[in-house]
Design an enzyme around this catalytic site. Structure first.
Site, PDB file in Angstrom:
ATOM      1  N   HIS A  72     -29.552  42.454 -71.123  1.00  0.00           N
ATOM      2  CA  HIS A  72     -28.101  41.887 -71.125  1.00  0.00           C
ATOM      3  C   HIS A  72     -27.589  41.840 -69.541  1.00  0.00           C
ATOM      4  O   HIS A  72     -28.495  42.291 -69.030  1.00  0.00           O
ATOM      5  CB  HIS A  72     -27.562  42.746 -72.575  1.00  0.00           C
ATOM      6  CG  HIS A  72     -27.038  44.309 -71.369  1.00  0.00           C
ATOM      7  ND1 HIS A  72     -26.608  44.382 -70.960  1.00  0.00           N
ATOM      8  CD2 HIS A  72     -28.085  45.140 -71.994  1.00  0.00           C
ATOM      9  CE1 HIS A  72     -25.901  45.752 -70.483  1.00  0.00           C
ATOM     10  NE2 HIS A  72     -27.315  46.643 -71.210  1.00  0.00           N
ATOM     11  N   ASP A  74     -24.059  41.839 -68.629  1.00  0.00           N
ATOM     12  CA  ASP A  74     -22.697  42.071 -68.155  1.00  0.00           C
ATOM     13  C   ASP A  74     -23.039  44.368 -68.074  1.00  0.00           C
ATOM     14  O   ASP A  74     -24.568  44.656 -68.775  1.00  0.00           O
ATOM     15  CB  ASP A  74     -22.047  42.568 -69.573  1.00  0.00           C
ATOM     16  CG  ASP A  74     -22.846  42.646 -71.395  1.00  0.00           C
ATOM     17  OD1 ASP A  74     -23.280  43.250 -71.715  1.00  0.00           O
ATOM     18  OD2 ASP A  74     -21.964  43.382 -71.723  1.00  0.00           O
ATOM     19  N   ASP A 104     -28.712  49.835 -65.672  1.00  0.00           N
ATOM     20  CA  ASP A 104     -28.613  49.263 -66.911  1.00  0.00           C
ATOM     21  C   ASP A 104     -27.825  47.764 -66.427  1.00  0.00           C
ATOM     22  O   ASP A 104     -26.284  47.671 -67.038  1.00  0.00           O
ATOM     23  CB  ASP A 104     -27.731  50.352 -67.602  1.00  0.00           C
ATOM     24  CG  ASP A 104     -26.496  50.102 -69.042  1.00  0.00           C
ATOM     25  OD1 ASP A 104     -27.724  49.200 -70.082  1.00  0.00           O
ATOM     26  OD2 ASP A 104     -25.933  50.329 -69.155  1.00  0.00           O
ATOM     27  N   GLU A 136     -22.525  42.967 -74.558  1.00  0.00           N
ATOM     28  CA  GLU A 136     -23.900  44.244 -75.084  1.00  0.00           C
ATOM     29  C   GLU A 136     -22.989  44.936 -74.658  1.00  0.00           C
ATOM     30  O   GLU A 136     -22.932  46.031 -76.111  1.00  0.00           O
ATOM     31  CB  GLU A 136     -24.712  44.333 -74.491  1.00  0.00           C
ATOM     32  CG  GLU A 136     -26.618  44.965 -75.222  1.00  0.00           C
ATOM     33  CD  GLU A 136     -25.789  46.581 -74.962  1.00  0.00           C
ATOM     34  OE1 GLU A 136     -25.957  46.944 -75.293  1.00  0.00           O
ATOM     35  OE2 GLU A 136     -24.984  47.039 -73.835  1.00  0.00           O
ATOM     36  N   GLU A 137     -22.122  45.478 -73.519  1.00  0.00           N
ATOM     37  CA  GLU A 137     -21.739  46.732 -73.825  1.00  0.00           C
ATOM     38  C   GLU A 137     -20.215  46.492 -74.439  1.00  0.00           C
ATOM     39  O   GLU A 137     -20.135  48.118 -74.454  1.00  0.00           O
ATOM     40  CB  GLU A 137     -21.081  46.478 -72.003  1.00  0.00           C
ATOM     41  CG  GLU A 137     -22.290  46.676 -70.766  1.00  0.00           C
ATOM     42  CD  GLU A 137     -23.000  48.794 -71.165  1.00  0.00           C
ATOM     43  OE1 GLU A 137     -23.020  49.236 -72.057  1.00  0.00           O
ATOM     44  OE2 GLU A 137     -23.976  48.351 -70.527  1.00  0.00           O
ATOM     45  N   GLU A 164     -33.888  48.128 -72.214  1.00  0.00           N
ATOM     46  CA  GLU A 164     -33.114  49.495 -71.471  1.00  0.00           C
ATOM     47  C   GLU A 164     -33.193  50.165 -71.274  1.00  0.00           C
ATOM     48  O   GLU A 164     -34.888  50.668 -71.201  1.00  0.00           O
ATOM     49  CB  GLU A 164     -31.954  49.291 -72.822  1.00  0.00           C
ATOM     50  CG  GLU A 164     -30.456  49.234 -74.023  1.00  0.00           C
ATOM     51  CD  GLU A 164     -29.973  48.837 -72.989  1.00  0.00           C
ATOM     52  OE1 GLU A 164     -29.662  49.699 -71.792  1.00  0.00           O
ATOM     53  OE2 GLU A 164     -29.078  47.886 -73.212  1.00  0.00           O
ATOM     54  N   HIS A 358     -23.829  53.773 -66.397  1.00  0.00           N
ATOM     55  CA  HIS A 358     -22.053  53.418 -66.465  1.00  0.00           C
ATOM     56  C   HIS A 358     -22.009  54.828 -65.632  1.00  0.00           C
ATOM     57  O   HIS A 358     -20.330  55.031 -65.758  1.00  0.00           O
ATOM     58  CB  HIS A 358     -21.966  53.991 -68.096  1.00  0.00           C
ATOM     59  CG  HIS A 358     -22.284  53.068 -69.205  1.00  0.00           C
ATOM     60  ND1 HIS A 358     -22.232  53.643 -70.380  1.00  0.00           N
ATOM     61  CD2 HIS A 358     -23.747  52.358 -68.603  1.00  0.00           C
ATOM     62  CE1 HIS A 358     -22.692  52.023 -70.914  1.00  0.00           C
ATOM     63  NE2 HIS A 358     -23.171  51.976 -69.870  1.00  0.00           N
TER      64      HIS A 358
END
Ligand code: ZN
Length: 385
Positions: A72, A74, A104, A136-137, A164, A358
């Site tokens: 992903h 984003d 990530d 995705e997030e 991931e 994150h």
């Protein structure tokens, strides 16, 4: 895969602020130019409003089944986080590359792109597809359109690798998830006349207690999958808002809850338990006082779980490519369940650790980029053989 090239690509990818609330199109355009220079055809799969897009590209023959590398584009926001260096400028310290999305999961996307020249240099008998998604997030949105296309594809890919961060461990499962935004509508009145009103906070509290009861039962006697840190299905209420003053019976209360289920448990059945309790027990009581009262459930997000069997061919291939013997399952959700759901055997395997995802000062270790490079090199050889 050239590690230096991967670092350069990662530097470019990190420089785009692709927090999910933003468009990812500037990043996609950069990737398109990169692929153009290498003579690789690519295709955008845009969202309905045209503000974001997935990117799909194939290296190798189009008329035979191959492998998907899924990532992903984003990231989560940096709002409120305290970073040592600019999160959108890749910064190298102590063998680590710092930046938002480094682990990530722009690190994996960068490795895939850096490996394209190696793919082109070999006579691939089986294609390698790049599937880069948006949003995705915020609920695995973009990949749904990629998966939908593959569902009826004449040539279904053999397998999909979702990159991931697993520190290149072979991950064969993750839980499914479903979350709801609930609004409890009651009837207001002065608190001295409480029985004439319908107290939305109290009915919301009863719903929360029901969710907790379901959760407790699952923890006590629910199905088990010991490959998970929390080896059973969980339910949880994360937000509850209601009321304005003590002397007013509140007419509105909102809450959000979620289920995270192992493969043995059905999200539909769990959802039915909560909604059924509201419909059969709470609403009749509420409406006996105020016919307009009620409880609405709005689906907030939902994604399927992944439960690839340990004996599946994709698992032994992934172990061979990653140089691992074992496998595991992870607590976080990924796009893997979507690909698996359209009949493409899928495994999660990627560089970096979810520990750093994150957070402020997110990083990926250069050694992880190298490990991912070795994985991709073996995949390219596998596809050329
Ligand atoms: Zn991710």
């Amino acid at each position: 895969m050239n590690t230096q090239k991967a670092v350069e690509v990662l530097e470019a990818l990190v420089s785009f602020d692709t927090t999910s609330r933003n468009s990812n199109l500037p990043l996609i355009a950069w990737v398109e130019i990169y692929l153009d220079k290498l003579g690789v055809a690519h295709e955008r799969i845009p969202n309905a409003s045209g503000t974001k897009a997935n990117l799909w590209a194939t290296i190798g023959p189009n008329d035979t089944a191959g492998y998907i590398l899924s990532g992903h584009t984003d990231t989560v926001p940096v709002d409120g986080q305290s970073w040592t260096s600019d999160p959108f400028q890749l910064t190298r310290r102590d063998g680590r590359l710092y930046g938002r999305g480094a682990t990530d999961m722009k690190g994996f996307v960068a490795c895939c792109l850096a490996a394209v020249p190696d793919m082109l240099a070999r006579d691939l008998k089986r294609p390698i597809h790049l599937a880069f998604s948006y949003d995705e997030e915020v609920g695995c949105i973009g990949a749904r359109d990629i998966a939908a296309r593959l569902k009826d594809a004449a040539m279904k890919p053999i397998a999909c690798f979702v990159g991931e961060p697993t520190e290149m461990e072979v991950v064969i499962g993750h839980k499914s998830k479903r979350s709801f935004y609930v609004t409890v509508h009651g009837r207001t009145c002065h608190s001295s006349l409480a029985p004439q009103g319908v107290n939305a906070v109290e009915y919301a509290a009863r719903l929360v207690a029901k969710i907790r009861e379901i959760s407790d039962r699952l923890a006590r006697q629910g199905a088990r999958d010991e490959l998970y840190d929390v080896p059973f299905t969980t339910a949880h209420t994360g937000i509850l808002h209601g009321g304005t003053a003590l002397n007013i019976v509140p007419d509105v209360c909102t809450l959000e809850f979620e289920f995270r289920a192992i493969a043995a448990d059905s999200l539909d059945a769990l959802t039915d338990k909560v909604i059924g309790y509201a419909r059969d027990l709470l609403e009749p009581e509420m409406r006996a006082v105020a016919p307009e009262a009620g409880i609405t459930f709005d689906l907030r997000s939902s994604f399927p779980g992944l439960d690839t069997q340990p004996a599946a061919q994709v698992v032994s291939l992934t172990k061979q490519l990653a140089g691992r013997n074992g496998h595991g399952k992870v607590a976080y959700g990924t796009e893997a369940g979507l690909y698996d759901g359209v009949g493409i055997p899928t495994v999660v395997v990627g560089p970096g650790s979810i520990e750093q995802a994150h957070k402020a000062d997110e990083f990926v270790a250069i050694s992880e980029i190298e490990k991912c490079g070795a994985f991709l090199d073996r995949l390219v050889s596998h596809c050329a053989a």
